[in-house]
Design a protein around this motif. Structure first.
Motif, PDB file in Angstrom:
ATOM      1  N   THR A   1     -36.766   1.014  35.064  1.00 55.53           N
ATOM      2  CA  THR A   1     -36.469  -0.335  35.560  1.00 55.53           C
ATOM      3  C   THR A   1     -37.744  -1.061  35.958  1.00 55.53           C
ATOM      4  O   THR A   1     -37.958  -2.223  35.581  1.00 55.53           O
ATOM      5  N   ALA A   2     -38.604  -0.384  36.713  1.00 50.56           N
ATOM      6  CA  ALA A   2     -39.846  -1.013  37.151  1.00 50.56           C
ATOM      7  C   ALA A   2     -40.754  -1.332  35.972  1.00 50.56           C
ATOM      8  O   ALA A   2     -41.376  -2.409  35.914  1.00 50.56           O
ATOM      9  N   GLY A   3     -40.835  -0.416  35.003  1.00 53.68           N
ATOM     10  CA  GLY A   3     -41.679  -0.654  33.829  1.00 53.68           C
ATOM     11  C   GLY A   3     -41.202  -1.836  33.009  1.00 53.68           C
ATOM     12  O   GLY A   3     -42.000  -2.696  32.598  1.00 53.68           O
ATOM     13  N   ALA A   4     -39.889  -1.912  32.773  1.00 56.55           N
ATOM     14  CA  ALA A   4     -39.348  -3.043  32.007  1.00 56.55           C
ATOM     15  C   ALA A   4     -39.556  -4.350  32.756  1.00 56.55           C
ATOM     16  O   ALA A   4     -39.860  -5.385  32.139  1.00 56.55           O
ATOM     17  N   LEU A   5     -39.412  -4.326  34.057  1.00 52.25           N
ATOM     18  CA  LEU A   5     -39.626  -5.543  34.849  1.00 52.25           C
ATOM     19  C   LEU A   5     -41.075  -6.013  34.772  1.00 52.25           C
ATOM     20  O   LEU A   5     -41.351  -7.197  34.525  1.00 52.25           O
ATOM     21  N   ILE A   6     -42.001  -5.082  34.941  1.00 50.55           N
ATOM     22  CA  ILE A   6     -43.429  -5.456  34.918  1.00 50.55           C
ATOM     23  C   ILE A   6     -43.826  -5.989  33.543  1.00 50.55           C
ATOM     24  O   ILE A   6     -44.465  -7.047  33.438  1.00 50.55           O
ATOM     25  N   TYR A   7     -43.444  -5.267  32.487  1.00 52.33           N
ATOM     26  CA  TYR A   7     -43.808  -5.731  31.142  1.00 52.33           C
ATOM     27  C   TYR A   7     -43.086  -7.025  30.783  1.00 52.33           C
ATOM     28  O   TYR A   7     -43.641  -7.888  30.098  1.00 52.33           O
ATOM     29  N   GLY A   8     -41.866  -7.194  31.240  1.00 54.65           N
ATOM     30  CA  GLY A   8     -41.135  -8.424  30.980  1.00 54.65           C
ATOM     31  C   GLY A   8     -41.766  -9.621  31.678  1.00 54.65           C
ATOM     32  O   GLY A   8     -41.880 -10.709  31.101  1.00 54.65           O
ATOM     33  N   LEU A   9     -42.187  -9.447  32.921  1.00 52.30           N
ATOM     34  CA  LEU A   9     -42.871 -10.533  33.634  1.00 52.30           C
ATOM     35  C   LEU A   9     -44.221 -10.852  33.002  1.00 52.30           C
ATOM     36  O   LEU A   9     -44.622 -12.024  32.918  1.00 52.30           O
ATOM     37  N   ARG A  10     -44.907  -9.815  32.550  1.00 50.34           N
ATOM     38  CA  ARG A  10     -46.200 -10.033  31.883  1.00 50.34           C
ATOM     39  C   ARG A  10     -46.003 -10.818  30.581  1.00 50.34           C
ATOM     40  O   ARG A  10     -46.749 -11.753  30.286  1.00 50.34           O
ATOM     41  N   ALA A  11     -44.988 -10.453  29.804  1.00 52.76           N
ATOM     42  CA  ALA A  11     -44.701 -11.167  28.556  1.00 52.76           C
ATOM     43  C   ALA A  11     -44.276 -12.607  28.843  1.00 52.76           C
ATOM     44  O   ALA A  11     -44.666 -13.538  28.121  1.00 52.76           O
ATOM     45  N   PHE A  12     -43.531 -12.820  29.906  1.00 55.01           N
ATOM     46  CA  PHE A  12     -43.120 -14.176  30.280  1.00 55.01           C
ATOM     47  C   PHE A  12     -44.333 -15.015  30.656  1.00 55.01           C
ATOM     48  O   PHE A  12     -44.442 -16.183  30.279  1.00 55.01           O
TER      49      PHE A  12
ATOM     50  N   LEU B   1     -37.084  -7.485  27.147  1.00 57.25           N
ATOM     51  CA  LEU B   1     -37.459  -6.572  28.227  1.00 57.25           C
ATOM     52  C   LEU B   1     -36.573  -6.763  29.459  1.00 57.25           C
ATOM     53  O   LEU B   1     -36.269  -5.794  30.160  1.00 57.25           O
ATOM     54  N   MET B   2     -36.139  -7.998  29.726  1.00 55.53           N
ATOM     55  CA  MET B   2     -35.232  -8.210  30.856  1.00 55.53           C
ATOM     56  C   MET B   2     -33.861  -7.583  30.576  1.00 55.53           C
ATOM     57  O   MET B   2     -33.216  -7.056  31.471  1.00 55.53           O
ATOM     58  N   ARG B   3     -33.424  -7.612  29.323  1.00 53.61           N
ATOM     59  CA  ARG B   3     -32.175  -6.934  28.966  1.00 53.61           C
ATOM     60  C   ARG B   3     -32.343  -5.417  29.075  1.00 53.61           C
ATOM     61  O   ARG B   3     -31.422  -4.707  29.497  1.00 53.61           O
ATOM     62  N   GLY B   4     -33.505  -4.939  28.703  1.00 52.52           N
ATOM     63  CA  GLY B   4     -33.797  -3.515  28.879  1.00 52.52           C
ATOM     64  C   GLY B   4     -33.808  -3.123  30.344  1.00 52.52           C
ATOM     65  O   GLY B   4     -33.367  -2.024  30.708  1.00 52.52           O
TER      66      GLY B   4
ATOM     67  N   ILE C   1     -31.981  -4.481  32.675  1.00 50.02           N
ATOM     68  CA  ILE C   1     -30.579  -4.393  33.100  1.00 50.02           C
ATOM     69  C   ILE C   1     -29.974  -3.060  32.660  1.00 50.02           C
ATOM     70  O   ILE C   1     -29.251  -2.404  33.424  1.00 50.02           O
ATOM     71  N   LEU C   2     -30.277  -2.638  31.436  1.00 51.15           N
ATOM     72  CA  LEU C   2     -29.777  -1.339  30.962  1.00 51.15           C
ATOM     73  C   LEU C   2     -30.337  -0.187  31.807  1.00 51.15           C
ATOM     74  O   LEU C   2     -29.610   0.759  32.127  1.00 51.15           O
ATOM     75  N   ALA C   3     -31.624  -0.277  32.151  1.00 49.74           N
ATOM     76  CA  ALA C   3     -32.234   0.779  32.976  1.00 49.74           C
ATOM     77  C   ALA C   3     -31.612   0.799  34.371  1.00 49.74           C
ATOM     78  O   ALA C   3     -31.400   1.881  34.942  1.00 49.74           O
ATOM     79  N   GLN C   4     -31.298  -0.372  34.921  1.00 53.68           N
ATOM     80  CA  GLN C   4     -30.636  -0.406  36.227  1.00 53.68           C
ATOM     81  C   GLN C   4     -29.242   0.219  36.141  1.00 53.68           C
ATOM     82  O   GLN C   4     -28.844   0.964  37.040  1.00 53.68           O
ATOM     83  N   GLY C   5     -28.527  -0.097  35.078  1.00 55.33           N
ATOM     84  CA  GLY C   5     -27.210   0.503  34.889  1.00 55.33           C
ATOM     85  C   GLY C   5     -27.290   2.012  34.761  1.00 55.33           C
ATOM     86  O   GLY C   5     -26.467   2.746  35.330  1.00 55.33           O
ATOM     87  N   PHE C   6     -28.283   2.494  34.017  1.00 54.25           N
ATOM     88  CA  PHE C   6     -28.502   3.934  33.879  1.00 54.25           C
ATOM     89  C   PHE C   6     -28.756   4.568  35.244  1.00 54.25           C
ATOM     90  O   PHE C   6     -28.215   5.637  35.559  1.00 54.25           O
ATOM     91  N   THR C   7     -29.557   3.892  36.073  1.00 57.25           N
ATOM     92  CA  THR C   7     -29.881   4.420  37.399  1.00 57.25           C
ATOM     93  C   THR C   7     -28.633   4.489  38.273  1.00 57.25           C
ATOM     94  O   THR C   7     -28.406   5.490  38.965  1.00 57.25           O
ATOM     95  N   VAL C   8     -27.814   3.453  38.252  1.00 56.48           N
ATOM     96  CA  VAL C   8     -26.591   3.446  39.063  1.00 56.48           C
ATOM     97  C   VAL C   8     -25.647   4.551  38.613  1.00 56.48           C
ATOM     98  O   VAL C   8     -25.066   5.271  39.444  1.00 56.48           O
ATOM     99  N   VAL C   9     -25.498   4.714  37.308  1.00 51.74           N
ATOM    100  CA  VAL C   9     -24.635   5.786  36.792  1.00 51.74           C
ATOM    101  C   VAL C   9     -25.187   7.153  37.209  1.00 51.74           C
ATOM    102  O   VAL C   9     -24.426   8.053  37.591  1.00 51.74           O
ATOM    103  N   ALA C  10     -26.509   7.326  37.165  1.00 50.52           N
ATOM    104  CA  ALA C  10     -27.115   8.603  37.579  1.00 50.52           C
ATOM    105  C   ALA C  10     -26.861   8.872  39.059  1.00 50.52           C
ATOM    106  O   ALA C  10     -26.592  10.020  39.440  1.00 50.52           O
TER     107      ALA C  10
END
Length: 116
Positions: free
Chosen positions: A66-77, A88-91, A93-102
């Motif tokens: 989640t943190a990696g996708a956020l950082i790279y997404g903000l950098r790309a923006f 990357l922002m959609r990724g 969201i998927l990583a956050q969902g994965f974390t909640v399920v875990a």
């Protein structure tokens, strides 16, 4: 003449003594049916983090994703790459969902694990 005599009833002669104290603030409260487990030693933050990571390793992986996708997404923006930023922002969201399920799976696994 009628002599006015007053007789002291039992209510007047009895002194009220304070009842038992409901709480003794020098001792921890006693809760019926609850026996706290004695701690062998206090854990440091590092020891607790390592223990929790061993119990459920997918939560830290999801957090890092989640943190990696956020950082790279903000950098790309910031660089003006809107398409990559959106992906990357959609990724993220998927990583956050994965974390909640875990986390939920870890809670259920801990609840179902037999006590030692």
């Amino acid at each position: 003449m009628a002599e006015a005599t007053t007789t002291a009833g039992p209510e007047q002669t009895r002194k009220t003594s304070p009842g038992p104290v409901p709480f003794d603030f020098s001792q921890p409260p006693i809760i019926e049916g609850f026996n706290p487990l004695p701690r062998l030693k206090d854990e440091t933050f590092k020891e607790k983090f390592i223990r929790k990571t061993k119990e459920n390793p997918f939560v830290p992986i999801g957090c890092l994703g989640t943190a990696g996708a956020l950082i790279y997404g903000l950098r790309a923006f910031h660089q003006g790459k809107t398409r990559q930023s959106q992906l990357l922002m959609r990724g993220r969201i998927l990583a956050q969902g994965f974390t909640v399920v875990a986390i939920v799976v870890g809670v259920f696994a801990t609840a179902l694990k037999p006590k030692q």
